[in-house]
Design a protein around this motif. Structure first.
Motif, short mmCIF file in Angstrom:
data_model
loop_
_atom_site.label_atom_id
_atom_site.label_comp_id
_atom_site.label_asym_id
_atom_site.label_seq_id
_atom_site.Cartn_x
_atom_site.Cartn_y
_atom_site.Cartn_z
N ARG A 150 14.28 13.27 119.36
CA ARG A 150 15.04 12.97 120.56
C ARG A 150 15.40 14.26 121.30
O ARG A 150 15.29 15.36 120.75
N ALA A 151 15.87 14.10 122.51
CA ALA A 151 16.25 15.25 123.33
C ALA A 151 17.34 16.08 122.67
O ALA A 151 17.38 17.29 122.82
N ASP A 152 18.23 15.41 121.89
CA ASP A 152 19.31 16.15 121.23
C ASP A 152 18.86 16.83 119.94
O ASP A 152 19.65 17.44 119.24
N GLY A 153 17.57 16.69 119.59
CA GLY A 153 17.03 17.33 118.39
C GLY A 153 17.00 16.43 117.17
O GLY A 153 16.34 16.74 116.19
N SER A 154 17.71 15.30 117.18
CA SER A 154 17.71 14.38 116.05
C SER A 154 16.45 13.51 116.09
O SER A 154 15.69 13.55 117.07
N PHE A 155 16.25 12.72 115.05
CA PHE A 155 15.13 11.80 115.00
C PHE A 155 15.62 10.37 115.14
O PHE A 155 16.63 10.00 114.55
N GLY A 156 14.90 9.56 115.92
CA GLY A 156 15.17 8.14 116.05
C GLY A 156 13.99 7.35 115.50
O GLY A 156 12.83 7.75 115.64
N LEU A 157 14.28 6.23 114.88
CA LEU A 157 13.23 5.39 114.30
C LEU A 157 12.54 4.61 115.40
O LEU A 157 13.16 3.81 116.10
N ALA A 158 11.22 4.83 115.56
CA ALA A 158 10.44 4.17 116.61
C ALA A 158 9.62 3.01 116.06
O ALA A 158 9.30 2.08 116.80
N ARG A 159 9.27 3.05 114.79
CA ARG A 159 8.46 1.99 114.20
C ARG A 159 8.71 1.94 112.71
O ARG A 159 8.80 2.97 112.06
N ARG A 160 8.82 0.72 112.17
CA ARG A 160 8.94 0.53 110.73
C ARG A 160 8.08 -0.66 110.33
O ARG A 160 8.20 -1.75 110.88
N GLU A 161 7.21 -0.42 109.37
CA GLU A 161 6.45 -1.49 108.72
C GLU A 161 6.87 -1.51 107.27
O GLU A 161 6.78 -0.51 106.57
N ILE A 162 7.36 -2.66 106.83
CA ILE A 162 7.84 -2.84 105.46
C ILE A 162 6.81 -3.69 104.72
O ILE A 162 6.47 -4.79 105.19
N ARG A 163 6.33 -3.19 103.60
CA ARG A 163 5.39 -3.98 102.78
C ARG A 163 6.00 -4.17 101.41
O ARG A 163 6.01 -3.27 100.58
N LEU A 164 6.53 -5.37 101.19
CA LEU A 164 7.08 -5.68 99.88
C LEU A 164 5.95 -5.89 98.89
O LEU A 164 4.87 -6.35 99.26
N ASP A 165 6.24 -5.60 97.62
CA ASP A 165 5.22 -5.73 96.59
C ASP A 165 5.24 -7.11 95.94
O ASP A 165 4.71 -7.30 94.85
N GLN A 166 5.84 -8.08 96.60
CA GLN A 166 5.84 -9.44 96.11
C GLN A 166 5.40 -10.36 97.25
O GLN A 166 5.75 -10.11 98.40
N ASN A 167 4.62 -11.36 96.91
CA ASN A 167 4.18 -12.25 97.97
C ASN A 167 5.03 -13.51 98.06
O ASN A 167 4.98 -14.21 99.06
N VAL A 168 5.84 -13.77 97.05
CA VAL A 168 6.79 -14.88 97.10
C VAL A 168 8.17 -14.27 96.94
O VAL A 168 8.46 -13.61 95.93
N LEU A 169 9.02 -14.47 97.94
CA LEU A 169 10.38 -13.93 97.86
C LEU A 169 11.28 -14.99 97.23
O LEU A 169 11.31 -16.14 97.67
N LEU A 170 12.01 -14.59 96.21
CA LEU A 170 12.88 -15.51 95.50
C LEU A 170 14.28 -15.54 96.09
O LEU A 170 15.09 -16.39 95.71
N ALA A 171 14.59 -14.63 96.99
CA ALA A 171 15.90 -14.61 97.63
C ALA A 171 16.08 -15.87 98.47
O ALA A 171 15.13 -16.36 99.08
N LYS A 172 17.30 -16.38 98.50
CA LYS A 172 17.58 -17.59 99.28
C LYS A 172 17.56 -17.34 100.78
O LYS A 172 17.34 -18.24 101.57
N SER A 173 17.82 -16.09 101.17
CA SER A 173 17.79 -15.74 102.58
C SER A 173 17.47 -14.24 102.70
O SER A 173 17.65 -13.49 101.75
N LEU A 174 17.01 -13.85 103.87
CA LEU A 174 16.72 -12.45 104.16
C LEU A 174 17.71 -11.94 105.19
O LEU A 174 17.45 -11.95 106.39
N THR A 175 18.86 -11.52 104.71
CA THR A 175 19.91 -11.04 105.61
C THR A 175 20.05 -9.53 105.58
O THR A 175 20.81 -8.98 106.37
N VAL A 176 19.33 -8.87 104.70
CA VAL A 176 19.44 -7.43 104.58
C VAL A 176 18.45 -6.74 105.52
O VAL A 176 17.46 -7.34 105.94
N PHE A 177 18.75 -5.51 105.84
CA PHE A 177 17.85 -4.69 106.64
C PHE A 177 17.11 -3.74 105.71
O PHE A 177 17.70 -3.20 104.78
N PHE A 178 15.86 -3.54 105.99
CA PHE A 178 15.02 -2.70 105.14
C PHE A 178 14.82 -1.35 105.77
O PHE A 178 14.09 -0.54 105.43
#
Length: 188
Positions: free
Chosen positions: A160-188
């Motif tokens: 960024r202009a102030d010298g810090s970094f901002g997140l422009a893109r995130r791809e999350i690849r979980l290592d499980q194909n079936v999620l057992l959590a009842k809901s996905l309310t967390v941020f990755f």
């Protein structure tokens, strides 16, 4: 993943020249700060780390034979756990802050462990740094509900202009194909 990226991920073997120790440390510190903000439910401060044109995407993972391709779904063409931008993440944060979000009342206790942070590409013209990392996310809800999410993240951080970094893109690849959590309310 390239800076222009839209879902393309650099193979682990495509390692550029080593980044400076200072740049790697700065990026690592950004990850640790982000994890602390999320674990402490400082969502407004976390949103400030995100670029306005953020792409936040978590494809579904499929079980495929070793000779096949397409282990993950395609962005913009197939289903995904998340395919969001900064405005939708801000809406999710606003919903959580109401105190009336049924799957986060009472709130979860969450710890994120970020490791194997590696810079896999830099784009000096745009100030973008492409990074791979591993994530272990522990979530405890109520008295006995425990969820573990393990996976990899492919991120693009932009200077960024102030010298810090901002997140422009995130791809999350979980290592499980079936999620057992009842809901996905967390941020990755």
């Amino acid at each position: 993943m390239t800076a222009a990226g839209a879902g393309s991920v650099a193979p682990a073997s495509a390692v550029p020249a080593l980044p400076t120790p200072e740049l790697l440390r700065e990026i690592e510190e950004r990850y640790y700060t982000e994890a602390d903000l999320l674990d402490d439910r400082e969502f407004a401060a976390w949103l400030d780390l995100l670029e306005d044109d953020l792409v936040y995407w978590m494809p579904l993972v499929r079980n495929v034979q070793s000779r096949q391709t397409g282990e993950t779904t395609r962005q913009g063409e197939d289903m995904a756990w998340f395919d969001e931008d900064k405005s939708t993440l801000a809406k999710r944060v606003a919903q959580l802050r109401t105190g009336m979000h049924w799957s986060e009342e009472p709130v979860s206790r969450v710890s994120r462990l970020v490791t194997n942070v590696r810079i896999v590409g830099t784009e000096p013209a745009s100030g973008e740094v492409t990074v791979r990392s591993k994530l272990l996310l522990y979530q405890n809800r109520q008295e006995d509900e425990v969820n573990l999410f393990v996976g990899k993240r492919f991120d693009t951080w932009r200077r960024r202009a102030d010298g810090s970094f901002g997140l422009a893109r995130r791809e999350i690849r979980l290592d499980q194909n079936v999620l057992l959590a009842k809901s996905l309310t967390v941020f990755f």
